[in-house]
Design a protein around this motif. Structure first.
Motif, PDB file in Angstrom:
ATOM      1  N   MET A  24      28.111  57.338 -46.831  1.00 52.14           N
ATOM      2  CA  MET A  24      28.056  57.545 -48.286  1.00 52.14           C
ATOM      3  C   MET A  24      26.645  57.315 -48.820  1.00 52.14           C
ATOM      4  O   MET A  24      26.158  58.074 -49.661  1.00 52.14           O
ATOM      5  N   ALA A  25      25.977  56.275 -48.286  1.00 53.31           N
ATOM      6  CA  ALA A  25      24.607  55.999 -48.729  1.00 53.31           C
ATOM      7  C   ALA A  25      23.680  57.152 -48.335  1.00 53.31           C
ATOM      8  O   ALA A  25      22.801  57.550 -49.111  1.00 53.31           O
ATOM      9  N   ALA A  26      23.866  57.722 -47.148  1.00 55.75           N
ATOM     10  CA  ALA A  26      23.021  58.827 -46.692  1.00 55.75           C
ATOM     11  C   ALA A  26      23.250  60.071 -47.549  1.00 55.75           C
ATOM     12  O   ALA A  26      22.292  60.759 -47.920  1.00 55.75           O
ATOM     13  N   ILE A  27      24.486  60.365 -47.895  1.00 56.45           N
ATOM     14  CA  ILE A  27      24.771  61.540 -48.729  1.00 56.45           C
ATOM     15  C   ILE A  27      24.185  61.357 -50.119  1.00 56.45           C
ATOM     16  O   ILE A  27      23.620  62.290 -50.707  1.00 56.45           O
ATOM     17  N   GLU A  28      24.289  60.126 -50.660  1.00 53.95           N
ATOM     18  CA  GLU A  28      23.693  59.858 -51.977  1.00 53.95           C
ATOM     19  C   GLU A  28      22.177  59.957 -51.924  1.00 53.95           C
ATOM     20  O   GLU A  28      21.541  60.465 -52.848  1.00 53.95           O
ATOM     21  N   ALA A  29      21.564  59.465 -50.830  1.00 59.09           N
ATOM     22  CA  ALA A  29      20.103  59.510 -50.714  1.00 59.09           C
ATOM     23  C   ALA A  29      19.614  60.948 -50.558  1.00 59.09           C
ATOM     24  O   ALA A  29      18.568  61.320 -51.118  1.00 59.09           O
TER      25      ALA A  29
END
Length: 189
Positions: free
Chosen positions: A32-37
């Motif tokens: 989720m953090a990678a998709i948001e970044a």
């Protein structure tokens, strides 16, 4: 015994290596953090998510690609992620829930309070109504007890003696016999 201890076993993990692996967040959080970044409006593919996680967290387990694939599929099945054209996106909170396959069930009518719902009908054909005046039928007897014969096709009778061979003394083979050619007399004789 000393040879068993000095075998080709891998060395035990050091405290620093164990600390770095335990410091990693759970895979769903990292995804989720990678998709948001990445913040791509059309979504992010698996390789872009993997590169973002590797650049952010650095020291990852050797089975990183397998774990990433497993968790992406798991999150896609649970509805946390949506896959569009091979790209993963976060689910829109305002989007309607995804419908399952097949025809949706009929809406159930609300019962007024205080009424008890009847049990569902059993499957199959309903039984015939029983007449209380009719006596129960007698139990069925086996046909073999009445007639003395066994049920089914009777066994094949074995012949007492073998049949005599056909004329000519030679036992005929199976199938159609070959056509007999007439003897041709010489023309000039």
């Amino acid at each position: 015994m000393a040879t068993e201890e000095t075998g080709n076993n891998p060395p035990p993990p050091t405290a620093a290596a164990a600390a770095t692996n335990s410091a990693l967040p759970q895979y769903p959080e990292m995804i989720m953090a990678a998709i948001e970044a990445l913040n791509d409006p059309s979504g992010s593919n698996k390789s872009a998510i993997a590169k973002q996680i590797e650049s952010t967290y650095g020291d990852l387990p050797p089975a990183h690609s397998t774990l990433l694939t497993h968790h992406l599929n798991k999150m896609k099945q649970s509805g946390d992620l949506v896959m569009v054209k091979n790209n993963y996106m976060k689910r829109d909170p305002n989007a309607p829930p995804k419908r399952g396959r097949g025809r949706p069930p009929k809406p159930k009518e609300a019962l007024p309070p205080g009424t008890v719902a009847s049990p569902p009908r059993p499957r199959g054909r309903p039984p015939k109504p029983k007449d209380p005046n009719v006596p129960p039928p007698p139990p069925k007897r086996k046909a073999s007890a009445v007639t003395g014969k066994k049920r089914g096709r009777p066994p094949k009778e074995k012949p007492a003696a073998a049949p005599a061979p056909a004329a000519g003394g030679v036992k005929r083979g199976r199938g159609r016999p070959p056509k007999v050619k007439p003897a041709v007399a010489p023309v000039g004789a």
